[in-house]
Design an enzyme around this catalytic site. Structure first.
Site, PDB file in Angstrom:
ATOM      1  N   LYS A  91      -0.083  11.758   5.513  1.00  0.00           N
ATOM      2  CA  LYS A  91       0.261  10.689   6.448  1.00  0.00           C
ATOM      3  C   LYS A  91       0.887   9.500   5.719  1.00  0.00           C
ATOM      4  O   LYS A  91       1.908   8.944   6.136  1.00  0.00           O
ATOM      5  CB  LYS A  91      -0.995  10.275   7.213  1.00  0.00           C
ATOM      6  CG  LYS A  91      -0.822   9.115   8.184  1.00  0.00           C
ATOM      7  CD  LYS A  91      -1.232   7.781   7.605  1.00  0.00           C
ATOM      8  CE  LYS A  91      -2.705   7.723   7.260  1.00  0.00           C
ATOM      9  NZ  LYS A  91      -3.101   6.370   6.781  1.00  0.00           N
ATOM     10  N   LYS A  98       0.837  -1.209   0.000  1.00  0.00           N
ATOM     11  CA  LYS A  98       0.000   0.000   0.000  1.00  0.00           C
ATOM     12  C   LYS A  98       0.869   1.254   0.000  1.00  0.00           C
ATOM     13  O   LYS A  98       0.542   2.243  -0.672  1.00  0.00           O
ATOM     14  CB  LYS A  98      -0.927   0.008   1.209  1.00  0.00           C
ATOM     15  CG  LYS A  98      -1.817   1.258   1.306  1.00  0.00           C
ATOM     16  CD  LYS A  98      -2.703   1.440   0.065  1.00  0.00           C
ATOM     17  CE  LYS A  98      -3.444   2.782   0.068  1.00  0.00           C
ATOM     18  NZ  LYS A  98      -4.514   2.861   1.061  1.00  0.00           N
TER      19      LYS A  98
END
Length: 295
Positions: free
Chosen positions: A241, A173
């Protein structure tokens, strides 16, 4: 045909709510919980069962899915008093579909195993549209037997692919977010370039998307970017983030990601300017500003 297990779904935000609703539509009994009561109410309106606490959602569930913003949120959901590890019975399948640090995913998996739980890290790609349509790309880390046990749960959400041991899903990811950020930045640059030369950008992006330059970013974001519409499908704040995860993991592995590091700075600048709530395609807005200042 065996009865489907009850699913506890923790985190009913932009992504989590449609994902949980798709499980309801597929015939699962789903108990949903979110720290924002209005989100739990919205889920109940879609046929789900509203839980007033995380513990209430998890109690007796055969599968627990967490979909929360960041590593600290996963830690809290798993380890807090009344959290998943306190409330789930031995043998429960725990699937974290948040995007978090790979080392956090490995810690969660190890602690879960100690408690007799079966833990998978299964972050997703596809944004809000993919969540609504049930066509997410799901990258799964963990034990092969646990992956196969989760197949029926993954099916209404998208296409799941096992990529390795615990933490591997989060590593893939991170790579995904690296590629997406770079792709958005280049689409933004191409759009500004085309506009500066008076090109019909609708036609220009369409023909580009039909060739080697084509991408899901162009397909899903191109039209909105042309019109400077940055309603959030995936927020700048979250991608900031994620790029922090990418750059930290790259440093840990000793591998260079120079383009990614540059785009991470652009995303961070947008967040610092108060634009963390915009879609990540708002990288174009920063580029517009730079171009204006150079004139």
């Amino acid at each position: 045909m065996p009865q489907s297990p009850t699913v506890a779904f923790i985190g009913l935000g932009i992504m989590g709510l449609p994902m949980a609703a798709n499980l309801v539509s597929a015939g699962f009994t789903v108990r949903g919980y979110d720290r924002a009561p209005q989100q739990t109410d919205r889920f109940a309106g879609k046929g789900g069962t509203a839980a007033s606490s995380l513990a209430e959602a998890v109690d007796g569930a055969g599968v627990v899915i967490t979909m929360v913003p960041d590593s600290p949120d996963v830690d809290e959901a798993m380890f807090a008093t009344g959290g998943v590890f306190d409330s789930a019975a031995s043998g429960t399948l725990v699937i974290d579909m948040s995007t978090i640090r790979p080392d956090t995913a490995r810690t969660v998996a190890e602690e879960g195993r100690i408690r007799g739980l079966r833990v998978l890290d299964a972050p997703v790609s596809g944004g809000e549209t993919g969540a609504v349509e049930g066509v997410l790309s799901i990258m799964v880390g963990g034990d092969s037997a646990d992956f196969h046990a989760a197949a029926d749960v993954f099916a209404p959400l998208g296409t799941a692919v096992p990529v390795g041991p615990a933490g591997a899903g989060q590593t893939v990811k991170a790579a995904n977010q690296l590629i997406v950020a770079g792709n958005i930045q280049l689409v933004a640059e191409a759009l500004v370039f085309l506009e500066a030369h008076g090109v019909d950008t609708e036609a220009g992006l369409r023909v580009l998307n039909g060739g080697l330059a084509g991408s899901t970013v162009l397909t899903r974001k191109g039209e909105a970017m042309r019109h400077r519409r940055f309603e959030p499908g995936f927020r700048i704040g979250l991608h900031d983030k994620d790029m922090g995860i990418v750059t930290a993991a790259a440093r840990e592995a000793g591998v260079p990601v120079p383009t990614g590091a540059l785009v991470a700075q652009f995303i961070g600048a947008l967040k610092a300017q108060g634009h963390g709530g915009l879609d990540h395609s708002a990288l174009l807005a920063l580029l517009d500003r730079i171009a204006t200042e150079q004139k």
